[in-house]
Write a protein that holds these residues in place. Structure first.
Motif, PDB file in Angstrom:
ATOM      1  N   UNK A  55     -77.610  13.476   7.548  1.00  0.00           N
ATOM      2  CA  UNK A  55     -78.849  13.112   7.683  1.00  0.00           C
ATOM      3  C   UNK A  55     -79.115  13.443   9.149  1.00  0.00           C
ATOM      4  N   UNK A  56     -80.247  14.042   9.449  1.00  0.00           N
ATOM      5  CA  UNK A  56     -80.424  14.451  10.911  1.00  0.00           C
ATOM      6  C   UNK A  56     -81.937  14.061  11.322  1.00  0.00           C
ATOM      7  N   UNK A  57     -82.315  13.447  12.479  1.00  0.00           N
ATOM      8  CA  UNK A  57     -83.670  13.210  12.756  1.00  0.00           C
ATOM      9  C   UNK A  57     -83.746  13.469  14.144  1.00  0.00           C
ATOM     10  N   UNK A  58     -84.999  13.996  14.442  1.00  0.00           N
ATOM     11  CA  UNK A  58     -85.470  14.551  15.927  1.00  0.00           C
ATOM     12  C   UNK A  58     -86.998  13.844  15.900  1.00  0.00           C
ATOM     13  N   UNK A  59     -87.045  12.940  16.785  1.00  0.00           N
ATOM     14  CA  UNK A  59     -88.358  12.448  17.164  1.00  0.00           C
ATOM     15  C   UNK A  59     -88.554  12.937  18.560  1.00  0.00           C
ATOM     16  N   UNK A  60     -89.995  13.286  18.824  1.00  0.00           N
ATOM     17  CA  UNK A  60     -90.152  13.581  20.238  1.00  0.00           C
ATOM     18  C   UNK A  60     -91.563  13.187  20.395  1.00  0.00           C
TER      19      UNK A  60
END
Ligand SMILES: Nc1ncnc2c1ncn2[C@@H]1O[C@H](COP(=O)(O)OP(=O)(O)OP(=O)(O)O)[C@@H](O)[C@H]1O
Ligand SMILES: [Mg+2]
Lengths: 251, 439
Positions: B316-321
């Motif tokens: 799993x990989x998450x990126x929030x900006x």
């Protein structure tokens, strides 16, 4: 074209430029040399309008306008171009998109119509040849992950695209291998014209073999302490700066 | 209970539930309704959370629950409005829900039924009770989450999608939720169920938009079942008003070798809380979660993600900006669970923020709970300003300050925007984002 009179600038209350005088006419090439930390990049930055530097005295006139009153973008529109010693990486903005925006903003401020995508691409292809820059590079994020040499080449490519009246090249030769140096220098020479002046900041005579200057100045401790013809660069290459430092100390 | 609020909204909802129930006739005996009733009991017990609740520490719903809303606003929103709203001409299976009610007239379903079965919730209760019995409310946690309980109790409309095994749905599914608050405070509680069969593929978007100057409250729950080796692209797009409250939960369950991609973009909204919960109940799954938010004024955007690695060998990989301006506030809470048996898990998380004003604030809280030694996990958060050097560089090339700032901000968002694979949605969003960033 450019008249710098007794220019003084400081950063964080520390005086860096301590009274610079310089007169540049269209078509001329001026080399500025000098030891590390003497203020060369500061001078270039002040001319381009970097706001961290506080101008504490003197004046700069460019084409009859008070340059110091202008914002960086107004200076660019007026024809000033700075090739950075350390070009900035901007992730997410491609070189193409960046330059298209820049060029069209400059055109807009001059009352010219923006170039459409096709016109822009055509111009870009043409100019890319001048410094032999790769298409693939231009599609990548601006300077991001570019090698030192690629960054410098990209600076000159931008100069070719924006066609400034006065180009200030801050150590464009550093980080270039011998072939790249020749290509970049030849690129600059192709851009030389009777209307265009160039300030070349460098530590090495080598670059000046290609881009032959009309004048050579030595900047030391925030002042131009010596000016001469291109022979001065040879002398510096040979003897270093000690004799100049001694001369200054003797004053 | 000291950490729940007793208030007008809760009382209104309890009364509404009883009134609704008395009108159900035969449907009252269905399994769906048994769930509703159970959920209502849970809601009554739980009540609305206060900021004493750990998961609601930075998101205060006090002002929401003091208000009353009309959950059954009649709206004359029609084809003309679609045009004046500058909603782009979306291609694909486009379904409109106005104040929570499915609008068949505005909607169009283009995929053949062999690829895609779409029913509004009400019809699904009658026409496909088996599907609902198998999946509805099996994943979204109405036991512990008050808003999910509330949504479940009032689950009457929304969409039920079934992509049969092996079907690749070519046209995307776009769900447009329009809240028409032009006359009164309007509320809706859409409930969606998406079941994507083995080896099937689908792209879908939920787009929320509010009209009018009155208050609004959306409480949405979407359950997504991603069966073995299926691939789902899920986008949530929010463009609501300053007075809009949006609370939503997307609950995902993934089976072996499935792929799930989520992109959540909050362009505008008064108070936004997005819960994205993914249970990786299979091996060799991949989940990607991306998020973008640009609050300004007094907007509040809270993203809570939960990734539960329940089986070995998944990724799993998450990126929030986020870019925060003015007096806006943001929250990112990212929880990663790695269960005891979930060895060889890879889980990554990153949250990057640009805070452009001293009065804006961002709270980030990564939470890693790892019960297995043989895993690779990392998380990182950054909060910074725009790069002044980059701005000067651009200005020195003739790009005006404001333009340079916008360009940089857009560039910051680019890697998330580019994850959206429905072109019309991506372009619609790009336009909205550029406009918002330039404000
Ligand atoms: N932003 C800044 N903050 C503090 N000091 C600065 C800043 N910019 C320049 N200086 C200082 O001003 C002096 C002149 O720096 P500048 O970069 O102009 O030198 P230079 O002649 O270009 O040197 P080099 O040949 O190494 O490039 C140095 O002492 C440098 O540390
Ligand atoms: Mg320098």
């Amino acid at each position: 074209m450019l008249t710098i009179t007794d220019l003084k600038a400081s950063v964080d209350d520390k005086a860096i430029l301590k009274g610079i005088n310089l007169e540049i006419k269209p078509g001329e090439v001026h080399a500025i040399m000098g030891p590390n930390g003497s203020g060369k990049s500061t001078l270039a930055s002040v001319l381009a309008g970097r706001e961290e530097y506080e101008v504490t005295g003197g004046s700069v006139e460019f084409d009859g306008q008070d340059l110091l009153e202008m914002s960086p973008e107004e200076r660019a529109a007026a024809g000033i171009f700075l090739a950075f010693q350390y070009p900035v990486e901007i992730p997410g903005v491609t070189t193409i998109n960046f330059l298209k925006t820049a060029l069209n903003e400059i055109r807009k401020s001059r009352g010219e119509a923006p170039l459409d995508a096709a016109q822009f691409l055509k111009l870009m292809r043409e100019k890319a040849k001048i410094v032999n820059i790769d298409d693939a590079l231009l599609k990548r994020s601006l300077n991001e992950g570019f090698s030192g040499g690629e960054k410098k080449r990209n600076e000159i490519f931008q100069m070719a695209m924006l066609e400034p009246k006065l180009a200030i090249l801050d150590e464009t030769d550093s980080g270039l291998d011998i072939d790249a140096l020749r290509i970049v220098a030849e690129g600059v020479n192709k851009l030389r014209s009777p209307e265009r002046a160039v300030i070349v900041v460098t530590h090495y005579q080598r670059l000046l073999d290609y881009i032959v200057p009309d004048y050579v100045h030595v900047l030391y401790k925030g002042r131009i302490v010596k000016s001469g013809s291109k022979e001065l660069a040879f002398e510096l290459e040979e003897k270093g700066y000690d004799w100049i430092k001694a001369e200054v100390a003797a004053l | 209970m000291s950490n729940t609020l007793n208030n007008d909204l809760k009382q209104q909802l309890v009364a509404d539930f009883q009134a609704t129930e008395s009108r159900l006739n035969g449907e009252a005996k269905t399994e769906v309704h048994q769930k509703r009733r159970e959920a209502m009991q849970r809601f009554e017990a739980l009540g609305f959370p206060t900021i004493k609740h750990e998961e609601w520490k930075y998101s205060n719903v006090n002002n929401l629950v003091k208000q009353t809303f009309d959950f059954n606003v009649k709206s004359d929103f029609g084809a003309n409005d679609v045009e004046t709203l500058e909603i782009p001409n979306l291609q694909g299976n486009v379904l409109y829900f106005v104040n929570g009610k499915y609008n068949a007239e505005l909607s169009s379903i283009v995929s053949p039924e062999s690829q895609l079965q779409i029913l509004n919730f009400g019809r699904a209760v009658k026409e496909n009770p088996e599907l609902l019995a198998t999946y509805f409310a099996h994943y979204a946690n109405y036991q512990d989450d008050a808003f999910t309980a509330l949504n479940t109790a009032f689950a009457h409309d929304g969409v039920v999608v079934h992509v049969p095994a092996g079907k690749i749905v070519e046209e995307p599914i776009i769900l447009r939720f329009i809240t028409d608050a032009r006359t009164v405070n309007a509320a809706s509680q859409p409930r969606n169920l998406i079941v994507v069969g083995k080896n099937a593929e689908v792209k879908m978007a939920e787009a929320f938009r509010t009209l009018g100057d009155n208050g609004s409250f959306t409480n949405v729950v979407t359950e997504i079942v991603v069966e073995e080796n299926a691939n789902v692209q899920y986008y949530k797009v929010q463009n609501e008003t300053e007075k809009a409250y949006h609370i939503g939960t997307t609950q995902v369950i993934q089976k072996d070798k499935s792929h799930f991609y989520a992109v959540t973009v909050t362009v505008n909204g008064g108070f936004v809380r997005n819960n994205l919960n993914i249970v990786l109940d299979g091996q060799h799954c991949e989940s990607f979660m991306y998020g973008l938010y640009f609050p300004n004024g007094k907007q509040h955007v809270d993203n809570h993600t939960l990734v539960d690695h329940a089986k070995p060998n998944s990724y799993s990989n998450e990126l929030y900006k986020g870019i925060l301006k003015d007096k806006s506030t943001g929250v990112f809470n990212g929880k990663i669970f790695v269960r005891e048996y979930a060895s060889k898990t890879n889980a990554y998380q990153s949250c990057r923020n640009v805070v452009l004003s001293d009065e804006a604030s961002m709270n980030t809280k990564p939470q890693l709970e790892i019960y297995n030694d043989d895993v690779k996990c990392s998380h990182g958060t950054t909060t910074g300003k725009l790069n002044d050097e980059a701005i000067f560089y651009m200005r020195s090339r003739g790009i005006p300050q404001a333009e340079a700032v916008t360009l940089l901000m857009y560039a910051f968002c680019e890697d998330v925007i580019s994850q959206i694979k429905i072109e019309s949605i991506r372009e619609y969003l790009s336009g909205l984002i550029v406009e918002k960033l330039a404000q």
